[in-house]
Design a protein around this motif. Structure first.
Motif, PDB file in Angstrom:
ATOM      1  N   THR A  69       8.849   5.796  15.452  1.00 38.90           N
ATOM      2  CA  THR A  69       8.303   5.276  16.713  1.00 38.90           C
ATOM      3  C   THR A  69       7.568   6.356  17.497  1.00 38.90           C
ATOM      4  OG1 THR A  69      10.464   5.608  17.791  1.00 38.90           O
ATOM      5  CG2 THR A  69       9.971   3.401  16.940  1.00 38.90           C
ATOM      6  N   GLY A  94       3.776   4.182  15.698  1.00 36.09           N
ATOM      7  CA  GLY A  94       4.908   3.258  15.627  1.00 36.09           C
ATOM      8  C   GLY A  94       5.141   2.539  16.943  1.00 36.09           C
ATOM      9  N   ALA A  95       4.978   3.265  18.056  1.00 37.77           N
ATOM     10  CA  ALA A  95       5.141   2.644  19.380  1.00 37.77           C
ATOM     11  C   ALA A  95       4.089   1.562  19.598  1.00 37.77           C
ATOM     12  CB  ALA A  95       5.053   3.705  20.471  1.00 37.77           C
ATOM     13  N   CYS A 155       5.143  -1.414  17.721  1.00 37.07           N
ATOM     14  CA  CYS A 155       6.233  -2.097  18.431  1.00 37.07           C
ATOM     15  C   CYS A 155       5.669  -3.045  19.488  1.00 37.07           C
ATOM     16  CB  CYS A 155       7.169  -1.085  19.093  1.00 37.07           C
ATOM     17  SG  CYS A 155       8.234  -0.165  17.968  1.00 37.07           S
ATOM     18  N   ALA A 190      14.167  -0.689  15.650  1.00 42.41           N
ATOM     19  CA  ALA A 190      13.513   0.529  15.184  1.00 42.41           C
ATOM     20  C   ALA A 190      14.520   1.574  14.746  1.00 42.41           C
ATOM     21  CB  ALA A 190      12.616   1.109  16.274  1.00 42.41           C
ATOM     22  N   TYR A 208      17.095   0.302  19.168  1.00 36.13           N
ATOM     23  CA  TYR A 208      17.214   1.383  18.190  1.00 36.13           C
ATOM     24  C   TYR A 208      18.538   1.252  17.446  1.00 36.13           C
ATOM     25  CZ  TYR A 208      13.142   4.113  19.625  1.00 36.13           C
ATOM     26  OH  TYR A 208      11.866   4.552  19.855  1.00 36.13           O
TER      27      TYR A 208
END
Length: 329
Positions: free
Chosen positions: A153, A157-158, A161, A173, A187
């Motif tokens: 992330t 990755g963020a 998301c 994640a 998470y």
């Protein structure tokens, strides 16, 4: 400063030519060939070279660059696992990269692969071109209400998301470091992400720990009918194990922008070549697999950001400024 750019394509030249007038003290020249032990000698008389994600920046190449008087290697990409950082330090060569050019570009391509493979857009496109309007073999799954598992992330990755959340998915994640900006993400450990996710997207760097993180054992932990996407590094996935999983109908679909044996293929037209191994051919033979040519980064905005950061890196090095993008510590 004189810089020799290796492995340049039309879009590279257009992007850098557009902004080079802003850098009066930098002169760049382009070579179509990539850097290698054979072509590294072309750098004689240059202060720096610029390489890309699949370039060979090994110790032997760096030794030749040192002998040519090169002091700086500019990577016009984020990854540098193809650079022998220890050798660069030994030869006194600085290596600068572009750590974040457009995370949204890569994340959007990851979702494009997920959607296209899930809804069999590649098959539908070909069928309709042949006047075949049958829907057989085109059934997809809804992403809305399903679980997206994002492995890694960081910035890309963020961004993935946030895209998945926009599709109405629950986002889980796995990352060693939690991103404080992702307060909507759950998470958890890697096994839980693998076991519960309907869509798994890889967004982590390639390290000794992450090498072949997707393998026979981890594939077995995944849900049946899962969608798997990789836009990070090919070696995150053991390709032989992936092929076995596809044959065993573990995956609904697979979208790959990177794969293990891509080095000689990346950005090249190999229509008339006989490929060295059958791995790529086998991946392309499956009706539920889409492979693209390491193009996730390729947007106008990303190319502009890469160009600016690369030349700013060169300018800062020439001025003797401290640069965060230095990978040689």
């Amino acid at each position: 400063m004189k810089i020799l750019f290796y492995d340049t394509k039309k879009y590279d030249r257009e992007s850098f030519d557009k902004i080079i007038p802003e850098y009066k003290d930098i002169q760049i020249e382009y070579a179509e060939e990539d850097i290698s032990e054979r072509t590294a000698k072309y750098a004689k008389g240059y202060d720096a070279i610029c390489a890309f994600v699949s370039s060979d920046v090994s110790e032997k190449v760096l030794k030749i660059l040192k002998e040519c008087g090169v002091k700086l290697v500019l990577m016009r990409c984020a990854g540098y696992n193809n650079v022998d950082v220890g050798a660069a330090k030994k030869y006194g060569i600085t290596v600068l990269r572009v750590p974040g050019y457009s995370p949204e570009a890569v994340a959007e391509h990851a979702m494009a692969l997920a959607l296209a493979s899930n809804r069999h857009i590649h098959k539908a496109y070909i069928k309709v071109r042949e006047n075949n309007f049958s829907l057989v073999g085109l059934t997809g799954i809804n992403f809305y209400g399903k679980i997206a598992g994002i492995i890694g992330t960081g910035k890309i990755g963020a961004a993935m998301c946030r895209i998945c959340r926009g599709f109405g998915m629950k986002v889980m994640a796995y990352d060693i470091y939690k991103n404080p900006d992702l307060n909507f993400v759950e998470y958890t450990d890697l096994d839980t992400v693998l076991e519960k996710s309907d869509l798994i997207s890889l967004h982590c760097p390639l390290t000794d720990d992450s090498y072949h993180m997707i393998n026979k054992k981890t594939i077995k932990k995944m849900k049946d009918n899962v969608v798997l996407v990789n836009t990070s590094r090919g070696a995150l996935i053991d390709t032989q194990d992936l092929i076995q999983g596809i044959r065993e109908h573990k995956f609904h679909s697979v979208g790959l922008d990177v794969y293990e044996e891509e080095t000689k293929n990346v950005f090249e037209n190999r229509e008339d070549d006989i490929l060295e191994t059958s791995i790529t051919s086998r991946l392309l033979s499956f009706p539920n697999v889409i492979v693209t040519s390491h193009q996730a980064f390729l947007t106008e905005e990303a190319l502009e950001a890469i160009s600016y950061t690369t030349l700013e890196n060169a300018k800062s090095f020439e001025m003797g400024n401290l640069i965060e993008n230095n990978v040689v510590k």
